[in-house]
Design a protein around this motif. Sequence first.
Motif, mmCIF file in Angstrom:
data_model
loop_
_atom_site.group_PDB
_atom_site.id
_atom_site.type_symbol
_atom_site.label_atom_id
_atom_site.label_comp_id
_atom_site.label_asym_id
_atom_site.label_seq_id
_atom_site.Cartn_x
_atom_site.Cartn_y
_atom_site.Cartn_z
ATOM 1 N N SER A 170 36.696 35.813 42.790
ATOM 2 C CA SER A 170 37.037 34.788 42.994
ATOM 3 C C SER A 170 38.298 34.644 43.792
ATOM 4 O O SER A 170 38.772 36.013 44.010
ATOM 5 N N PRO A 171 38.781 33.753 44.569
ATOM 6 C CA PRO A 171 39.790 33.528 45.658
ATOM 7 C C PRO A 171 41.198 33.827 45.189
ATOM 8 O O PRO A 171 41.921 34.668 45.843
ATOM 9 N N HIS A 172 41.572 33.707 44.078
ATOM 10 C CA HIS A 172 42.874 34.096 43.576
ATOM 11 C C HIS A 172 42.947 35.166 43.166
ATOM 12 O O HIS A 172 44.284 35.798 42.936
ATOM 13 N N ARG A 173 41.869 36.220 42.874
ATOM 14 C CA ARG A 173 41.991 37.691 42.782
ATOM 15 C C ARG A 173 41.646 38.505 43.844
ATOM 16 O O ARG A 173 41.512 39.719 43.676
ATOM 17 N N ILE A 174 41.385 37.816 44.917
ATOM 18 C CA ILE A 174 40.522 38.793 45.929
ATOM 19 C C ILE A 174 41.415 40.036 46.321
ATOM 20 O O ILE A 174 40.963 40.967 46.879
ATOM 21 N N VAL A 175 42.841 39.431 46.776
ATOM 22 C CA VAL A 175 43.613 40.404 47.397
ATOM 23 C C VAL A 175 43.826 41.384 46.465
ATOM 24 O O VAL A 175 43.927 42.843 46.698
ATOM 25 N N ASP A 176 44.147 41.140 45.097
ATOM 26 C CA ASP A 176 44.507 42.361 44.093
ATOM 27 C C ASP A 176 43.457 43.057 43.952
ATOM 28 O O ASP A 176 43.511 44.290 43.724
ATOM 29 N N THR A 177 42.175 42.543 43.842
ATOM 30 C CA THR A 177 40.839 43.221 43.909
ATOM 31 C C THR A 177 40.643 44.459 45.089
ATOM 32 O O THR A 177 40.543 45.445 44.910
ATOM 33 N N VAL A 178 41.067 43.946 46.364
ATOM 34 C CA VAL A 178 40.877 44.931 47.514
ATOM 35 C C VAL A 178 42.112 45.939 47.278
ATOM 36 O O VAL A 178 41.808 47.124 47.621
#
Length: 289
Positions: A170-178
């Motif tokens: 999801s867009p709100h987790r993408i940065v943390d996932t990367v």
Amino acid sequence: MQIKKPVDQQGTLYIVATPIGNLEDLSPRAVRVLSDVAVIAAEDTRHSGRLLQHLGISKPLIALHDHNERGRVQGILDHLLAGADVALVSDAGTPLISDPGYVLVREARAEGLRVTPVPGPCALIAALSAAGLPTDRFLFSGFLPAKRSGRRAALEALRKETATLVFYESPHRIVDTVMDIAAVMGEAREVVLGREITKTFETFYSGAVAEVHAALLEDPHGNRGEFVVMVRGADKSEAGLVAGELDVDRLLGLLMAELPTRKAAKIAAELTGLSKNELYQRALDFKAG
């Protein structure tokens, strides 16, 4: 009590893929099936209702989502057993691929009912086809856990996997996932992100994890839209295929002595978990040398 009709008089459950963005991707067969069935089971009746309105189709809709699927299955089976055709659709893409429908399909097959797919858009396949990562072997794991601890544990379990890894995010987790991919698999691991596939602002970010992370932060739209996350599989050293455990070169040489080069590479890939394409190139290098 529902009376079970002979097989040739029972309805068919159609698993219908719908667009993930571009409405032109809906196949003529999908339109025909949606027009012909008696009932449509939809993940979100409001969302699917708008698609049907666009197509000029009016059909009874049954909501079928993660929270009510088990309770709705018997009613849908009753329609099928009575001879009515039913279509299953999700909000976007192919049903059952990180979407509801598994329980319904399983129970329909258990009843001996006909279940047939109407192929079409699927975000993970569309993204993989344009990513430039190995596709001879890939592992789709749906959505990673929402919490960082669970996400990192899931990534750690996959760290040595040699197949290309694919996730939805999801867009709100993408940065943390990367960031978590970088922490677990290293900043040099190759990653490709597909954002808003087939839509107006379709974007691919590719490169080492650290580079992709920087690109996301620089893009003002980098935290918008739905993402497909693709991670290159581990190489042989990361996967633990080091000297003393498995001599890949010797294995290839023995296979090539008895088999055509492409077949030897295929078998070596199955035995080692390494990329078939990479092993084929390695085999060609052996022959050339």
